[in-house]
Design an enzyme around this catalytic site. Structure first.
Site, PDB file in Angstrom:
ATOM      1  N   ARG A 229      48.093  36.618   2.441  1.00 50.21           N
ATOM      2  CA  ARG A 229      47.937  36.970   3.645  1.00 50.21           C
ATOM      3  C   ARG A 229      46.368  37.243   3.765  1.00 50.21           C
ATOM      4  O   ARG A 229      45.554  36.786   4.663  1.00 50.21           O
ATOM      5  CB  ARG A 229      48.522  38.274   4.580  1.00 50.21           C
ATOM      6  CG  ARG A 229      48.285  38.334   5.825  1.00 50.21           C
ATOM      7  CD  ARG A 229      49.142  39.344   6.409  1.00 50.21           C
ATOM      8  NE  ARG A 229      49.040  40.667   5.864  1.00 50.21           N
ATOM      9  CZ  ARG A 229      49.521  41.674   6.156  1.00 50.21           C
ATOM     10  NH1 ARG A 229      50.543  41.735   6.866  1.00 50.21           N
ATOM     11  NH2 ARG A 229      49.453  42.829   5.497  1.00 50.21           N
TER      12      ARG A 229
ATOM     13  N   GLU B  18      53.183  43.572  19.714  1.00 53.67           N
ATOM     14  CA  GLU B  18      53.683  44.329  18.393  1.00 53.67           C
ATOM     15  C   GLU B  18      52.648  45.495  18.985  1.00 53.67           C
ATOM     16  O   GLU B  18      51.943  45.802  19.986  1.00 53.67           O
ATOM     17  CB  GLU B  18      52.945  43.624  17.358  1.00 53.67           C
ATOM     18  CG  GLU B  18      51.310  43.662  17.097  1.00 53.67           C
ATOM     19  CD  GLU B  18      51.005  43.089  15.618  1.00 53.67           C
ATOM     20  OE1 GLU B  18      51.502  43.632  14.853  1.00 53.67           O
ATOM     21  OE2 GLU B  18      50.086  42.481  15.513  1.00 53.67           O
TER      22      GLU B  18
ATOM     23  N   LYS C 295      44.349  39.807   9.488  1.00 54.17           N
ATOM     24  CA  LYS C 295      43.979  41.169   9.501  1.00 54.17           C
ATOM     25  C   LYS C 295      42.396  41.292   9.221  1.00 54.17           C
ATOM     26  O   LYS C 295      42.195  41.617   8.234  1.00 54.17           O
ATOM     27  CB  LYS C 295      44.954  41.786   8.267  1.00 54.17           C
ATOM     28  CG  LYS C 295      45.137  43.111   8.469  1.00 54.17           C
ATOM     29  CD  LYS C 295      46.074  43.581   7.280  1.00 54.17           C
ATOM     30  CE  LYS C 295      46.170  45.089   7.227  1.00 54.17           C
ATOM     31  NZ  LYS C 295      46.902  45.618   8.391  1.00 54.17           N
TER      32      LYS C 295
END
Ligand code: PLP
Ligand code: COI
Length: 341
Positions: free
Chosen positions: A80, A220, A183
């Protein structure tokens, strides 16, 4: 570390002994370096400072029942981080180097790994930042990877207890085709005012964002994914603006293993009414069962846990996940790496 009250740890920073660093210069990554400094000397024109060219990760190491130390799914975090790097045009940090850095930083700070049975764990925070100077908006030519550790307790109040959440419509954390899937720090900067205004000084554990385009589907929370459970089915949002949570992906596999069906699809807000259980999930949050979600704009409260207790599926999933992480159950999916101390 006799003077740490492991059971009372919250999710915060504590100085530890060492961090591990690696520099990208002249088109290549150098060797891993060990540092005991908490500081990073940085050029004032570094792209991470001006243009948010930075990404990070979060993963945990656990001291198990058998005394062994396990890191949970570090390859997934490494991948990621590489995806984040690609997304904002940073040099990708190689997966194998990531694994080495993680093992090294755990080994060097082993006195900070919380003892088995305390409920605490060692949180690892890898960072990748553009350190090269630019004034025009373009990628840096130099980067720094750092990973530091800090022992942590629960992210949301009470750990595995139900909490109230709230929907925010006033702000979006990311755009449909923006950086929500990466992220990057900017997403979290974008969530701070939303969090502060929506959570009313701690009345709510966290804010839930709706999809930015239609404001109709659950995206989210600020630091965790959403899942709902009904009719023996684990349902989690499909969206182009949420972080692909490694915990969520693992819970889906566990849910199937435990005999549930799983669905990843858009979840319209009205559907909240129908869930028997729901939770916020993530590395820091683990599973934070949801007591209710308030939609203050519409004067509506979606009460999920009628008795205020975590539901049976949340309990089962939480236990199954933690048993793998603490070495109490067989690691049937091969999720953990044991670190040689
Ligand atoms: N969503 C956001 C916005 C997060 O910051 C996190 C934390 O990493 C998660 C979801 C959960 O992801 P993971 O389970 O990989 O920690
Ligand atoms: C995590 O769960 O690891 C996170 O990064 C969430 C938050 C602390 C940003």
């Amino acid at each position: 570390m006799e003077n740490i009250n492991w059971k009372e740890l919250s999710f915060g920073y504590m100085k530890t002994d060492y961090n591990v660093r690696c520099y990208y210069r002249d088109g290549k990554w150098g060797e891993l370096e060990v540092s005991s400094s908490e500081e990073i000397p940085i050029h004032m024109a570094a792209t991470c400072l001006h243009y948010g060219q930075e990404g990070f990760e979060g993963l945990k190491a656990f001291r198990g029942k058998d005394g062994k130390v396990r890191v949970f799914r570090m390859d997934e975090n490494a991948k990621r981080l590489a995806s984040t790097a690609h997304g904002i045009m940073m040099a990708e940090f190689p997966i194998e180097k990531f694994r080495e850095a993680v093992a090294k930083v755990i080994r060097l700070n082993q006195r900070f790994i919380p003892p088995y049975g305390t409920g605490a764990s060692l949180y690892l925070r890898p960072l990748l930042i553009g350190t090269g100077a630019q004034v025009g908006v373009k990628p840096a030519t130099e980067y720094l990877f750092v990973v530091f550790v800090t022992p942590v307790g629960p992210y949301f109040k009470g750990g595995f207890t139900t909490n109230p959440y709230v929907i925010t419509r006033k702000y979006d954390r990311s755009a449909p085709l923006g950086t929500g899937i990466y992220k990057v720090g900017g997403n979290y900067a974008a969530s701070m005012r939303a969090h502060s205004e929506a959570c009313h000084g701690g009345e709510y554990a966290c804010e839930f964002y709706l999809d930015a385009k239609e404001k109709h589907y659950i995206d989210e929370a600020g630091a965790a994914n959403f899942f709902g459970i009904k009719n023996n089915t684990y349902i989690t949002p499909k969206s182009t603006s949420i972080l692909p949570s490694i915990t969520n992906k693992s819970l889906m596999q566990l849910a199937e293993h435990l005999g549930m069906k799983t669905e990843r699809r858009p979840i319209p807000i009205e559907e909240l009414e129908t869930f028997e259980e729901a939770g916020a999930c993530g590395t820091a949050a683990v599973i934070s069962p949801i007591q209710r979600i308030d939609d203050l704009d519409n004067n509506k409260s979606y009460v999920i846990s009628k008795d205020g207790q975590p539901g049976p599926w949340c309990k089962k999933l939480y236990t199954a996940l933690q048993q793998i992480q603490y070495g109490e159950a067989e690691d049937v999916f091969g999720w953990c790496d044991i670190i040689d101390l």
